[in-house]
Design a protein around this motif. Sequence first.
Motif, short mmCIF file in Angstrom:
data_model
loop_
_atom_site.label_atom_id
_atom_site.label_comp_id
_atom_site.label_asym_id
_atom_site.label_seq_id
_atom_site.Cartn_x
_atom_site.Cartn_y
_atom_site.Cartn_z
N SER A 138 0.84 -1.20 0.00
CA SER A 138 0.00 0.00 0.00
C SER A 138 0.88 1.25 0.00
O SER A 138 0.55 2.26 -0.62
CB SER A 138 -0.93 0.01 1.21
OG SER A 138 -0.19 -0.17 2.40
N GLU A 139 2.00 1.17 0.70
CA GLU A 139 2.94 2.28 0.74
C GLU A 139 3.60 2.46 -0.62
O GLU A 139 3.84 3.58 -1.08
CB GLU A 139 4.00 1.97 1.79
CG GLU A 139 4.29 3.11 2.73
CD GLU A 139 5.23 2.64 3.81
OE1 GLU A 139 4.74 1.98 4.76
OE2 GLU A 139 6.46 2.87 3.69
N ALA A 140 3.91 1.32 -1.24
CA ALA A 140 4.54 1.38 -2.57
C ALA A 140 3.59 2.02 -3.58
O ALA A 140 4.02 2.76 -4.47
CB ALA A 140 4.93 -0.02 -3.02
N VAL A 141 2.30 1.73 -3.41
CA VAL A 141 1.31 2.33 -4.31
C VAL A 141 1.37 3.85 -4.19
O VAL A 141 1.31 4.57 -5.19
CB VAL A 141 -0.11 1.81 -3.97
CG1 VAL A 141 -1.18 2.65 -4.69
CG2 VAL A 141 -0.24 0.34 -4.32
N ALA A 142 1.56 4.33 -2.96
CA ALA A 142 1.61 5.77 -2.73
C ALA A 142 2.94 6.37 -3.19
O ALA A 142 2.97 7.42 -3.82
CB ALA A 142 1.37 6.07 -1.26
N ASN A 143 4.04 5.69 -2.88
CA ASN A 143 5.36 6.29 -3.11
C ASN A 143 6.03 5.89 -4.43
O ASN A 143 6.91 6.59 -4.90
CB ASN A 143 6.30 5.94 -1.96
CG ASN A 143 5.76 6.45 -0.63
OD1 ASN A 143 5.00 7.45 -0.61
ND2 ASN A 143 6.09 5.80 0.45
N HIS A 144 5.67 4.73 -4.94
CA HIS A 144 6.30 4.26 -6.19
C HIS A 144 5.24 3.75 -7.16
O HIS A 144 5.31 2.62 -7.61
CB HIS A 144 7.32 3.15 -5.90
CG HIS A 144 8.28 3.49 -4.81
ND1 HIS A 144 9.38 4.29 -5.03
CD2 HIS A 144 8.29 3.18 -3.49
CE1 HIS A 144 10.04 4.43 -3.88
NE2 HIS A 144 9.40 3.77 -2.93
N PRO A 145 4.24 4.60 -7.43
CA PRO A 145 3.10 4.11 -8.23
C PRO A 145 3.52 3.58 -9.59
O PRO A 145 2.92 2.63 -10.09
CB PRO A 145 2.19 5.34 -8.35
CG PRO A 145 3.08 6.52 -8.08
CD PRO A 145 4.13 6.04 -7.13
N GLU A 146 4.57 4.18 -10.20
CA GLU A 146 4.95 3.75 -11.55
C GLU A 146 5.42 2.30 -11.54
O GLU A 146 5.10 1.52 -12.43
CB GLU A 146 5.98 4.71 -12.16
CG GLU A 146 7.39 4.72 -11.57
CD GLU A 146 7.49 5.10 -10.08
OE1 GLU A 146 6.60 5.82 -9.56
OE2 GLU A 146 8.46 4.69 -9.42
N LEU A 147 6.20 1.92 -10.49
CA LEU A 147 6.68 0.54 -10.40
C LEU A 147 5.53 -0.43 -10.17
O LEU A 147 5.44 -1.47 -10.82
CB LEU A 147 7.69 0.40 -9.24
CG LEU A 147 9.13 0.85 -9.51
CD1 LEU A 147 9.95 0.77 -8.23
CD2 LEU A 147 9.76 -0.03 -10.59
N VAL A 148 4.66 -0.09 -9.24
CA VAL A 148 3.55 -0.99 -8.93
C VAL A 148 2.67 -1.16 -10.16
O VAL A 148 2.30 -2.27 -10.54
CB VAL A 148 2.72 -0.45 -7.74
CG1 VAL A 148 1.53 -1.37 -7.48
CG2 VAL A 148 3.59 -0.34 -6.49
N ARG A 149 2.40 -0.04 -10.79
CA ARG A 149 1.49 -0.08 -11.94
C ARG A 149 2.08 -0.91 -13.08
O ARG A 149 1.37 -1.62 -13.79
CB ARG A 149 1.20 1.34 -12.42
CG ARG A 149 0.00 1.40 -13.32
CD ARG A 149 -0.43 2.82 -13.60
NE ARG A 149 -1.60 2.82 -14.45
CZ ARG A 149 -2.24 3.91 -14.82
NH1 ARG A 149 -1.84 5.09 -14.39
NH2 ARG A 149 -3.30 3.82 -15.60
N GLN A 150 3.42 -0.80 -13.24
CA GLN A 150 4.08 -1.54 -14.32
C GLN A 150 4.02 -3.06 -14.08
O GLN A 150 3.84 -3.84 -15.00
CB GLN A 150 5.55 -1.10 -14.43
CG GLN A 150 6.30 -1.78 -15.56
CD GLN A 150 7.79 -1.40 -15.56
OE1 GLN A 150 8.20 -0.43 -14.90
NE2 GLN A 150 8.58 -2.14 -16.31
N TYR A 151 4.16 -3.45 -12.82
CA TYR A 151 4.37 -4.88 -12.57
C TYR A 151 3.17 -5.62 -11.98
O TYR A 151 3.07 -6.84 -12.12
CB TYR A 151 5.57 -5.08 -11.64
CG TYR A 151 6.90 -4.80 -12.32
CD1 TYR A 151 7.43 -5.72 -13.21
CD2 TYR A 151 7.60 -3.63 -12.07
CE1 TYR A 151 8.64 -5.48 -13.84
CE2 TYR A 151 8.81 -3.37 -12.69
CZ TYR A 151 9.33 -4.30 -13.58
OH TYR A 151 10.52 -4.08 -14.20
N ILE A 152 2.30 -4.93 -11.26
CA ILE A 152 1.22 -5.67 -10.60
C ILE A 152 0.34 -6.35 -11.65
O ILE A 152 -0.03 -5.74 -12.65
CB ILE A 152 0.41 -4.76 -9.64
CG1 ILE A 152 -0.46 -5.63 -8.72
CG2 ILE A 152 -0.43 -3.75 -10.40
CD1 ILE A 152 -1.08 -4.86 -7.56
N GLY A 153 0.09 -7.59 -11.48
CA GLY A 153 -0.72 -8.33 -12.44
C GLY A 153 0.03 -8.74 -13.69
O GLY A 153 -0.55 -9.35 -14.58
#
Lengths: 481, 255
Positions: free
Chosen positions: A155-170
């Motif tokens: 959840s913290e990564a979503v807030a602080n590193h959204p580009e990474l999470v968005r690139q890789y999640i799923g």
Amino acid sequence: MAQEQNILDEVVQSDYKYGFTTDIEQELLPKGLDESVIRFISAKKNEPEWLLEWRLKAFEQWKRMVEPTWPNVKYPRVDFQDIIYWAAPKKKEGPASLDEVDPELLATFEKLGIPLEEQKVLAGVAVDVVLDSVSVKTTFQDKLAELGIIFCPISEAVANHPELVRQYIGSVVPTNDNFYAALNSAVFSDGSFVYIPKGVRCPIELSTYFRINARNTGQFERTLIIADEGSYVSYLEGCTAPQRDENQLHAAVVELVAHRDAEIKYSTVQNWFPGDANGKGGIYNFVTKRGVCEGRNSKISWTQVETGSAITWKYPSVVLKGDNSMGEFYSVAVTNNHQQADTGTKMIHIGKNTRSRIVSKGISAGVSQNSYRGLVKILKVAQGARNYSQCDSLLIGDACGAHTFPYLEVANETATVEHEATTSKIGEDMLFYCNQRGIDTEAAVALIVNGYAREVLNQLPMEFAVEAQKLLAISLEGSVG
Amino acid sequence: MSSLLEIKNLHASIEDREILKGVDLVVHAGEVHAIMGPNGSGKSTLASVLAGKEDYTVTEGSILLNGKDLMELSPEDRSHEGLFLAFQYPVEIPGVSTANFLKTAVNEHRAYRGDEPLDPGAFLALMKEKMKLVEMDPSFLQRSLNEGFSGGEKKRNEIFQMAMLEPTLAVLDETDSGLDIDALRIVAGGVNALRTPNNATVVITHYQRLLDYIVPDVVHVLWNGRIVRSGDKSLALELEKRGYDWIKNETAVEA
């Protein structure tokens, strides 16, 4: 035979060692699942719009899917409207240091031997503790940050590193991958996020301890680990849960991405409440774990010691995309009493000269059922692929079952595939021999089982291997006359 | 001289079939006894009953070891009290190293006596010293217990374990079976080296051959579940020469 009957009798009397609950104030959502629940979770976590959309899409997909029935397990159907999808420990004031963490929580961790205390931190273990749904405490973050390593709640990564999470999640486990992965994608509460930058070797073992602590609460962890080019990380996950009367659903998703020359080692010791001696209660553990060896020469290694849960349904897999990449799966799965496990792995060979190694050790006692299910798939383009699989089963008593379901799909004739399987039994002769040397039956079972599982236990980091060894003994405690 | 082992009128059966039909035997400290007899006379049953194997039911009689009633003790406590059985067919335990197995066994014995576990360094040194008795290579310590061992290696390993556990009463069940003459000499040498005035050995064997190396004080003939004749070592030589039939015939006449 008399001795084995004793073994069975004792098995049935064995109690779960970690059966206690803490009394921490919980913030609960009512039971049930609809779009508003997903919006609530997303809002609670201040998520960006794209993630809410992603969740809602997954929810739409999930509604059209049906629960899988192919695993070799039997259980009453889960009522998904009878589950609470959000529970978080109430924070009194955001704890910035250990001193501020709820003492009762700390006492619980103490009982479990969870190394939150300073000595353990000094010993080099950074702990990201998840109690139910919200991460309570993360240590060592600053030190890791110096190296550019990100290790935080997702959840913290979503807030602080959204580009990474968005690139890789799923990206490894798509939202519509399977029924439980879709459900997890829709309602995941929290979990861990790890990013290791190019060329960095993570200097410590990263570990997370999960506990299920709220009544009727499904747990939907989501873990995402990315190892960038030439990096290395070893991640440890360990679980114990308090005793519960009602079945609890756990449907986690773990995604691993290893880029060129990177290596991820993911180790699990899982000891959730397996149900009582009569098969009442216990955790349903329906997990999707998958890693992709994206780049050349990358490596992903899964090691698991599974002793808990009423039902386990879990196939940590590796997609070997990069040439020369390597996937490993080392597993010890123990079932006792009425436990059922259907576990194994999938190794999908796509790149050239990809290699995979599977070592599975099943241990069945009581009236449990233990199945190994593994797929080795070698695609037409996977020139020179190699696989070695070894699947062993150990039986204690004569009322349990061990099953092996190997699937082999080879579309490239240059592939080398080896499969070995053995079934053995802890026989009276073996136990009597140990007894005659002064080793009582309980200690003998522990000795024999640890010997049998040694090849897998050796894969675990040292301090974890010791814990796992104790856990095997505890899990089979009482399986002796 | 106090008796170390005292068996009185021992009857034992398996699945309602009586195998031992009234065995009497007294073994004193410092002695070596040989128990001989044809196949099926009950020799191995006697060894198993002494060690407490559950398959057998003792229906009558008593066994005292150092004055303690063995029937009251579990197999592991019989071991802790000083009884050692060298198995005719030692089991293999995959994945459990010989060193780890023995460490567990020795520390269980120590715990029973209220002693602390041995520290790993001292333990390793002790193992290496005791292995010399039976000319075993230290590399065996890291190998899985008996797995892939030859017949002779398994029997040497039994005597090595005996050396580590220092029993007061050692029962060797057909330890000579499957041994060539060199292995026999090594095994017997180990057993002899372990003899003290305070312990005793019961050697169960078909053949006189082993008794050339482990010289018995008393030789017993077990037949049809009873000890039908006892004598000194010359009895073994006589059996070697004449076989068992004359004893069977004489016993039949006496009965």
